[in-house]
Design an enzyme around this catalytic site. Structure first.
Site: not given
Ligand SMILES: Cc1cc2nc3c(=O)[nH]c(=O)nc-3n(C[C@H](O)[C@H](O)[C@H](O)COP(=O)(O)OP(=O)(O)OC[C@H]3O[C@@H](n4cnc5c(N)ncnc54)[C@H](O)[C@@H]3O)c2cc1C
Ligand code: SF4
Ligand code: FES
Lengths: 616, 252
Positions: A13, A116, A229, A248, A250, A260, A263, A294, A361, A402, A407
């Site tokens: 989620a 960026f 996972d 990556q 950072h 973090l 950038e 990066r 990162h 990336r 992302s």
């Molecule tokens: C500090 C930081 C800053 C960033 N800044 C930027 C930015 O400025 N611009 C940009 O484009 N990108 C940025 N990124 C990268 C980007 O934020 C992430 O790659 C992106 O938000 C990932 O989203 P997601 O929905 O794939 O995963 P997440 O948001 O990590 O969500 C994962 C979900 O999976 C669920 N989950 C995991 N394992 C299980 C399981 N076994 N069973 C059930 N649920 C599970 C978790 O509960 C969670 O809800 C940043 C990343 C970080 C760490």
């Protein structure tokens, strides 16, 4: 054990999972399963922005954005996917605005945009303002906004449920399912944290959106819960993982902590300096200096430290200098990250430079999908009903590196696509029978760990893993260092069989789940290291000191890592025609105790842009 | 227990010190009842360690059954609000050295929500109040093709309340909420404020109606606990006052 039935089940989620849910839940009966409350997901930690060629502040178009993405990824990007992403970026941002996202605004009231790393005008001429942002909390706003819309649409959530197995009607890990054979998903198995109860979800479509795997490293910007996972579940079920060696780092993590600093700090004018106060990026990337991609900046920093020009008592970090910026400007554009420096290091960024060092990162690799979000089980065949989106997936729009802000874009564009595809598929499909006892494997694994009276501590093993990954598979890699990491991982796999937990209860047993997560981390680490060992070249985030050049002739292909049974007697045992064995380009097999990791490859889709040398 | 700052043995080594954590445990027994007790743990801490690091040290090296939520570890996900030395804070944002490590540091679950185990509480009642105030943009008429326009000043009007991470530190520090669990609580009002004062939103009147309820804003006694507790520095009490005023003047 409880059984549930939904047309679509979304695992995760974060941004990708909720964006998918908004599409799917309005079309078919949908459940979202998440190990965290949705608003705790790590998308909320993203800071800098989400890019789209809106051209609100200067000339821009999606083709330039596509080019930057391809070049930034060192040409390992699938160009059809990058084009889709850059085109749909514009609507993705506008969709979020219409959902209520409070973007920063231009004087005319439009969505504001800023610079960026790696985003340029007209194929590299100069930096372009493409990142849409809300101060330095863009991810927070995206996560909140998507959750708000889910509340509005009454999306059904199963929060604090851990998905621990993926149910597929063929045993792909056995390695003998021929190409072209129809393979279907039938559901997932989940563990309810509050009660310890097992839930089986039967579904026509499953969308995996579990995010990244940064916790294989010690120094990381990722949350404690980012343990790979979804990737590990797929891998264990015989689904390949693509391009895992590309991680990556950072450049600007708070030294020693990994937290973090976006950038955006450099986008707003921040400068990196070594102990002598020198702006060292002028030497490494004369044109765009501190705003180089990066991988280049991270390596340059590590090199400064290695050559003795690091700052601080141990000379083990460099400095991010914001002192020449107006405090009011810092407060308006970078409030959160400057507060991190104050809170965690006691540094006042108005007047003192901030100690920084590269931090693990982002996973460029992941579960291979096509542009509809369908999961591939080899270079061609999809698994029917199975989708992946977000950081867990590899489309591949990021290639080997990336670009910042791509992302948050990826999760919105491909989250939406996966949600629509999953719902469409479910409308025309029927439920696939669940295996006879769908939860036996999961229950057996959990019980084994839970009841084992004593044994090794999870934390000790995890620490050992993270330390070897930081030491041997980080910014600089060599064959020797990677072999060391691999030996350590193999030893840890053995020790993992003897871990036990102290908490024996069924109520909210996070001790037990940390053990399970460690198992995932070990699996992910092995794919990263073996992929890196095979790739005798340097490209994007993967840098081999023993092979410092990119080698398109031999390595301009995606890595596909398959877990397969051990051969009966030596050698690589998988008949041609069985999945994975494509062109034999990467004939590399690594034998583990109970299985072997076989590397195959997948061609890169090249449309408009032929590989060129990457210079900035 | 006193803190002993060890002399740094190597130049540049961060001095370490010992702290005592006193944690209010809630351990589920077989009959489903929770057994309450205080446990003390000694941990070795370094200069930049936070309460969360100390809790991890206990969990990872001493007692694996100690249970708490956490994820991001830098104050952005809202998982680990707890009562630390009698005040609500995020464990990951509270540095040990800022807490007078010469005295035991007490750690308890936040108040007013049912405890599940140790420091973990049932957040559902908290999220239920949040959902009730319609926390989403409400608009009428046709969608524009491009973005809705909003000036920087209009955007600034509700900036403060967009920062909320739903950690419940405010709501669970509110004496009114402790005695009357039906009260919406500050966090729900903060999130209502975020939309009421958003120039693009047209649901303000409905939300004010909801908050005009007997369990709504009027129960606020302006004790400022919430503002002090908020780890995001949101002016919670001010936001509540603005909502009250809007209710009277209907100007927002
Ligand atoms: C500090 C930081 C800053 C960033 N800044 C930027 C930015 O400025 N611009 C940009 O484009 N990108 C940025 N990124 C990268 C980007 O934020 C992430 O790659 C992106 O938000 C990932 O989203 P997601 O929905 O794939 O995963 P997440 O948001 O990590 O969500 C994962 C979900 O999976 C669920 N989950 C995991 N394992 C299980 C399981 N076994 N069973 C059930 N649920 C599970 C978790 O509960 C969670 O809800 C940043 C990343 C970080 C760490
Ligand atoms: S207003 Fe502050 S204290 Fe209250 S829930 Fe939001 S972030 Fe937490
Ligand atoms: S762990 Fe995320 S706010 Fe503390």
């Amino acid at each position: 054990m409880q059984t549930h039935q939904y047309d679509v089940v979304i695992v995760g989620a974060g941004g990708a999972g909720m964006r998918a849910a908004l599409e799917s839940s309005t079309r078919v009966r949908t459940a979202v399963i998440s190990k965290l409350y949705p608003t705790r997901s790590h998308t909320g930690a993203a800071q800098g922005g989400m890019c789209a060629a809106l051209a609100n502040v200067e000339e821009d178009n999606w083709e330039w954005h596509t080019f930057d993405t391809v070049k930034g990824g060192d040409y390992l990007v699938d160009q059809d996917a990058a084009e889709v992403m850059a085109k749909e970026a514009i609507d993705a941002v506008l969709d979020l605005e219409k959902m209520g996202l409070p973007f920063n605004r231009t004087p005319e009231g439009k969505i504001d945009q800023r610079r960026f790393g790696g985003h340029t005008r007209n194929h590299g001429e100069a930096a372009v303002r493409r990142s849409c942002y809300a101060a330095d909390r863009t991810g927070h706003m995206i996560l909140q906004t998507l959750y708000q819309q889910c509340v509005k649409n009454e999306v059904e959530f199963y929060n604090e449920f851990y998905v621990l197995d993926l149910l597929v009607d063929h045993d792909l890990a056995a390695g003998h399912v021929p190409e072209g054979e129809e393979v279907n998903v039938s559901g997932v198995v989940a563990y309810e944290l509050a009660t310890g109860e097992i839930h089986v979800f039967q579904a026509k479509s499953v969308v995996i959106a579990t995010g990244g795997a940064g916790k294989i490293f010690k120094t990381t910007s990722n949350a404690h819960t980012l343990t790979g996972d979804g990737m590990a579940l797929a891998y264990r079920r015989g689904i390949p993982l693509e391009d895992m060696e590309f991680f990556q780092f950072h450049p600007t993590g708070l030294a020693g902590l990994g937290i973090l600093l976006s950038e955006a700090a450099r986008g707003e004018g921040g400068i990196l300096r070594n102990a002598d106060g020198e702006r060292f990026m002028e030497r490494y990337a004369p044109t765009i200096k501190d705003l180089a991609p990066r991988d280049i900046v991270a390596r340059s920093m590590a090199n400064e430290v290695r050559e003795g020009r690091g700052a601080g008592p141990n000379k083990d970090y460099v400095l991010l200098d914001l002192t020449h910026l107006e405090p009011a400007h810092i407060d308006a554009k970078l409030p959160d990250i400057t507060e991190f420096a104050r809170t965690y290091l006691g540094i006042e960024p108005y007047t003192e430079p901030v100690p920084v060092y590269p931090t693990a990162h982002y996973a460029m690799g992941g579960i291979p999908t096509n542009i509809e979000g369908e999961v591939l089980r080899n270079s061609n065949d999809v698994i029917r009903g199975l989708y992946a989106a977000g950081e867990v997936a590899c489309v591949s729009v990021h290639g080997s590196n990336r670009l910042g802000t791509n992302s948050l874009l990826d999760i919105n564009v491909f989250g939406k696509r996966a949600g629509i595809s999953a719902a469409h598929y479910a409308v025309g499909a029927s439920f696939v029978d669940l295996p006879e006892s769908p939860a036996v494997d999961v229950v057996a694994e959990l019980e084994q760990i839970r009841v084992r009276p004593d044994g090794e501590r999870v934390a000790d093993l995890r620490k050992a893993l993270q330390e070897t990954m930081d030491a041997n598979a980080q910014v600089f890699r060599t064959r020797e260092s990677l072999q060391q990491a691999l030996a350590d991982i193999k030893a840890l796999h053995k020790r993992f069989r003897a871990v036990s937990v102290q908490d024996k209860s069924k109520t909210f047993n996070t001790d037990l789940l940390e053990a399970v997560e460690l198992g995932f981390l070990l699996d992910i680490a092995e794919t990263v290291v073996v992929g890196a060992l095979n790739r005798d070249e340097s490209r994007g985030g993967h840098f081999r000191e023993d092979f410092p050049k990119r080698d398109d002739e031999n390595y301009m292909r995606h890595t596909m890592a398959y877990r397969r049974p051990l051969p009966a007697k030596g050698g690589r045992q998988w008949q041609s025609g069985a999945d994975g064995d494509h062109d034999g380009a990467f004939a590399y097999t690594e034998v583990f105790d109970d299985y072997q990791l076989v590397l195959g490859s997948k061609p890169v889709t090249v449309t408009r842009y032929q590989p060129m040398e990457r210079k900035y | 227990m006193t803190a002993v700052a060890e002399a740094p043995s190597k130049i540049g080594e961060v001095p370490s010190f010992t702290v005592t954590l006193r944690v209010l445990r809630h351990l589920p027994a077989d009959d489903g009842e929770l057994a309450e007790r205080w446990d003390e743990f000694q941990v070795q801490a370094h200069g930049t360690d936070r309460v969360l690091d100390a809790l991890h040290q206990v969990k990872w090296e001493q007692d694996g059954s100690l249970t708490f939520r956490r994820s991001c570890a830098h104050g952005v996900c809202g998982s680990d609000a707890m009562r630390i030395n009698g005040r609500n804070r995020l464990a990951c944002k509270t540095l040990l050295k800022d807490l007078d490590p010469s005295k035991p540091i007490t750690v308890e679950p936040i108040k007013g929500l049912p405890v599940i185990k140790d420091l973990v509480v049932d957040m559902e009642p908290f999220f239920a109040s949040y959902r009730e105030i319609m926390p989403f943009l409400i608009t009428t008429g046709n969608e524009p093709t491009r973005e809705r326009l909003q000036s920087a000043e209009q955007r600034e009007r509700f900036d403060d309340t967009t920062k909320c991470i739903l950690c419940a530190a405010c709501t669970s520090s509110c004496p009114v909420f402790w005695t009357d669990g039906q009260y919406f609580g500050p966090a729900a009002i903060v999130n209502a404020h975020r939309f009421i004062f958003d120039s693009r939103d047209e649901g303000g009147a409905q939300r004010l109606e909801i908050l005009n309820d007997k369990e709504g804003v009027w129960r606020c006694r302006t004790t400022f606990n919430c503002t002090e507790a908020c780890p995001r520095g949101i002016q919670v009490t001010k936001a509540i006052q603005e909502v009250k005023r809007a209710m009277i003047t209907r100007a927002f």
